[in-house]
Design a protein around this motif. Structure first.
Motif, mmCIF file in Angstrom:
data_model
loop_
_atom_site.group_PDB
_atom_site.id
_atom_site.type_symbol
_atom_site.label_atom_id
_atom_site.label_comp_id
_atom_site.label_asym_id
_atom_site.label_seq_id
_atom_site.Cartn_x
_atom_site.Cartn_y
_atom_site.Cartn_z
ATOM 1 N N ALA A 29 -14.316 11.781 -14.550
ATOM 2 C CA ALA A 29 -14.414 10.212 -14.615
ATOM 3 C C ALA A 29 -14.073 9.719 -15.975
ATOM 4 O O ALA A 29 -13.570 8.576 -16.230
ATOM 5 C CB ALA A 29 -15.924 10.138 -14.281
ATOM 6 N N ALA A 30 -14.624 10.170 -17.208
ATOM 7 C CA ALA A 30 -14.204 9.811 -18.397
ATOM 8 C C ALA A 30 -12.985 9.972 -18.674
ATOM 9 O O ALA A 30 -12.119 9.104 -19.279
ATOM 10 C CB ALA A 30 -15.070 10.811 -19.324
ATOM 11 N N PHE A 31 -12.079 11.101 -18.299
ATOM 12 C CA PHE A 31 -10.865 11.186 -18.486
ATOM 13 C C PHE A 31 -10.097 10.360 -17.814
ATOM 14 O O PHE A 31 -8.910 9.806 -18.217
ATOM 15 C CB PHE A 31 -10.408 12.766 -18.045
ATOM 16 C CG PHE A 31 -8.984 13.082 -18.536
ATOM 17 C CD1 PHE A 31 -8.517 13.276 -19.839
ATOM 18 C CD2 PHE A 31 -8.023 13.335 -17.590
ATOM 19 C CE1 PHE A 31 -7.176 13.534 -20.258
ATOM 20 C CE2 PHE A 31 -6.644 13.574 -17.757
ATOM 21 C CZ PHE A 31 -6.226 13.663 -19.113
ATOM 22 N N SER A 32 -10.239 10.065 -16.626
ATOM 23 C CA SER A 32 -9.764 8.948 -15.769
ATOM 24 C C SER A 32 -9.640 7.638 -16.479
ATOM 25 O O SER A 32 -8.588 6.769 -16.454
ATOM 26 C CB SER A 32 -10.519 8.850 -14.488
ATOM 27 O OG SER A 32 -10.060 7.803 -13.678
ATOM 28 N N ASN A 33 -10.808 7.074 -17.060
ATOM 29 C CA ASN A 33 -10.639 6.091 -17.898
ATOM 30 C C ASN A 33 -9.688 6.050 -19.153
ATOM 31 O O ASN A 33 -8.953 4.893 -19.008
ATOM 32 C CB ASN A 33 -12.235 5.645 -18.537
ATOM 33 C CG ASN A 33 -13.225 5.332 -17.350
ATOM 34 O OD1 ASN A 33 -12.823 4.844 -16.305
ATOM 35 N ND2 ASN A 33 -14.489 5.608 -17.813
ATOM 36 N N ILE A 34 -9.683 7.031 -19.595
ATOM 37 C CA ILE A 34 -8.737 7.199 -20.839
ATOM 38 C C ILE A 34 -7.384 7.150 -20.239
ATOM 39 O O ILE A 34 -6.394 6.365 -20.864
ATOM 40 C CB ILE A 34 -8.815 8.583 -21.334
ATOM 41 C CG1 ILE A 34 -10.268 8.474 -22.316
ATOM 42 C CG2 ILE A 34 -7.803 8.929 -22.541
ATOM 43 C CD1 ILE A 34 -10.552 9.745 -22.972
ATOM 44 N N VAL A 35 -6.989 7.887 -18.997
ATOM 45 C CA VAL A 35 -5.586 7.643 -18.394
ATOM 46 C C VAL A 35 -5.214 6.459 -18.030
ATOM 47 O O VAL A 35 -4.140 5.879 -18.207
ATOM 48 C CB VAL A 35 -5.548 9.041 -17.599
ATOM 49 C CG1 VAL A 35 -4.031 8.794 -16.847
ATOM 50 C CG2 VAL A 35 -5.479 10.296 -18.071
ATOM 51 N N GLN A 47 3.572 -1.759 -7.466
ATOM 52 C CA GLN A 47 2.733 -1.547 -8.538
ATOM 53 C C GLN A 47 1.893 -0.339 -8.446
ATOM 54 O O GLN A 47 1.695 0.359 -9.401
ATOM 55 C CB GLN A 47 1.838 -2.926 -8.873
ATOM 56 C CG GLN A 47 1.005 -2.765 -10.017
ATOM 57 C CD GLN A 47 1.945 -3.039 -11.224
ATOM 58 O OE1 GLN A 47 2.905 -3.728 -11.118
ATOM 59 N NE2 GLN A 47 1.241 -2.846 -12.315
ATOM 60 N N MET A 48 0.970 -0.303 -7.544
ATOM 61 C CA MET A 48 0.123 1.116 -7.293
ATOM 62 C C MET A 48 0.987 2.338 -7.339
ATOM 63 O O MET A 48 0.592 3.244 -7.984
ATOM 64 C CB MET A 48 -0.367 0.974 -5.928
ATOM 65 C CG MET A 48 -1.653 -0.060 -6.029
ATOM 66 S SD MET A 48 -2.827 0.057 -7.413
ATOM 67 C CE MET A 48 -2.459 -1.727 -8.163
ATOM 68 N N VAL A 49 2.257 2.326 -6.627
ATOM 69 C CA VAL A 49 3.162 3.572 -6.730
ATOM 70 C C VAL A 49 3.446 3.842 -8.195
ATOM 71 O O VAL A 49 3.597 4.895 -8.596
ATOM 72 C CB VAL A 49 4.189 3.330 -5.508
ATOM 73 C CG1 VAL A 49 5.307 4.425 -5.843
ATOM 74 C CG2 VAL A 49 3.768 3.427 -4.171
ATOM 75 N N VAL A 50 3.838 2.816 -8.692
ATOM 76 C CA VAL A 50 4.335 3.049 -10.092
ATOM 77 C C VAL A 50 3.318 3.520 -11.139
ATOM 78 O O VAL A 50 3.432 4.386 -11.871
ATOM 79 C CB VAL A 50 4.974 1.676 -10.776
ATOM 80 C CG1 VAL A 50 5.470 1.838 -12.247
ATOM 81 C CG2 VAL A 50 6.425 1.353 -9.959
ATOM 82 N N GLU A 51 2.243 3.021 -10.887
ATOM 83 C CA GLU A 51 0.843 3.338 -11.778
ATOM 84 C C GLU A 51 0.568 4.724 -11.398
ATOM 85 O O GLU A 51 0.165 5.669 -12.305
ATOM 86 C CB GLU A 51 -0.414 2.325 -11.568
ATOM 87 C CG GLU A 51 0.007 1.204 -12.200
ATOM 88 C CD GLU A 51 -1.416 0.056 -12.098
ATOM 89 O OE1 GLU A 51 -2.291 0.724 -11.649
ATOM 90 O OE2 GLU A 51 -1.081 -1.076 -12.161
ATOM 91 N N PHE A 52 0.602 5.044 -10.085
ATOM 92 C CA PHE A 52 0.277 6.623 -9.654
ATOM 93 C C PHE A 52 1.190 7.467 -10.439
ATOM 94 O O PHE A 52 0.986 8.438 -10.726
ATOM 95 C CB PHE A 52 0.284 6.615 -8.172
ATOM 96 C CG PHE A 52 0.182 8.026 -7.529
ATOM 97 C CD1 PHE A 52 -0.734 8.641 -7.615
ATOM 98 C CD2 PHE A 52 1.456 8.845 -7.323
ATOM 99 C CE1 PHE A 52 -0.948 10.216 -7.284
ATOM 100 C CE2 PHE A 52 1.507 9.912 -6.931
ATOM 101 C CZ PHE A 52 0.102 10.839 -6.863
ATOM 102 N N LEU A 53 2.568 7.332 -10.291
ATOM 103 C CA LEU A 53 3.625 8.107 -10.802
ATOM 104 C C LEU A 53 3.140 8.047 -12.204
ATOM 105 O O LEU A 53 3.446 9.397 -12.800
ATOM 106 C CB LEU A 53 5.019 7.545 -10.499
ATOM 107 C CG LEU A 53 5.240 7.723 -8.969
ATOM 108 C CD1 LEU A 53 6.749 7.178 -8.347
ATOM 109 C CD2 LEU A 53 5.138 9.182 -8.461
ATOM 110 N N LEU A 54 3.232 7.107 -12.950
ATOM 111 C CA LEU A 54 2.994 7.241 -14.310
ATOM 112 C C LEU A 54 1.561 7.958 -14.837
ATOM 113 O O LEU A 54 1.570 8.616 -15.706
ATOM 114 C CB LEU A 54 2.861 5.846 -15.063
ATOM 115 C CG LEU A 54 4.232 4.994 -15.168
ATOM 116 C CD1 LEU A 54 4.196 3.527 -15.286
ATOM 117 C CD2 LEU A 54 5.337 5.770 -15.861
#
Length: 145
Positions: free
Chosen positions: A28-34, A88-95
């Motif tokens: 969860a903490a790493f998710s916020n950073i990413v 937007q969500m697909v681009v964010e997921f790929l990035l």
């Protein structure tokens, strides 16, 4: 009832459950950073490269009217297909996946593999006993190695 409580305590105290809990918290903490890296650093660069196209405002209005933005269409109460949000969500997921890939790749480079144990013995082909690797004669059967 106390048997079930004892079983539950044993389950909770297993290493796997504790490891999983720690993994979820760290994840969860790493998710916020990413997410911050993708949304605050990478996506502005993508927006600049694509000519400041805002994917989130891309939509098809089902009432036939034209709206300046998705927010304007929603304020007017129009039904819309907001395909820009999906893009937007697909681009964010790929990035995000790309950032995680590079992060894990970097972390894996920090881990050094365990050194191979040095071989100090060999097996005599005649009596199958273990002898020192530099031996030229087996001490058990006296065969030449």
């Amino acid at each position: 009832m106390s048997k079930m409580v004892d079983e539950f305590k044993a389950f909770i105290m297993r290493g796997n459950v504790i490891d999983m809990a720690v993994g979820v918290i760290i994840g969860a903490a790493f998710s916020n950073i990413v997410n911050s890296l993708v949304n605050d650093i990478v996506m502005p660069v993508v927006t600049l490269v694509t000519g400041r196209i805002s994917f989130t405002d891309m939509m098809i209005s089902l009432d036939g009217n034209s709206y300046a933005s998705l927010a304007a269409a929603q304020e007017a109460g129009a039904s819309v297909i907001a395909y820009g949000n999906f893009i937007q969500m697909v681009v964010e997921f790929l990035l995000t996946a790309l950032v995680i890939f590079f992060a894990i790749k970097g972390i894996n480079k920090l881990h050094k593999p365990a050194p191979e144990p040095e071989v100090t013995t060999k097996i005599c082909p005649f009596c199958k006993s273990e002898v020192h690797k530099d031996a030229t004669k087996c001490p058990n059967c006296t065969s030449a190695l």
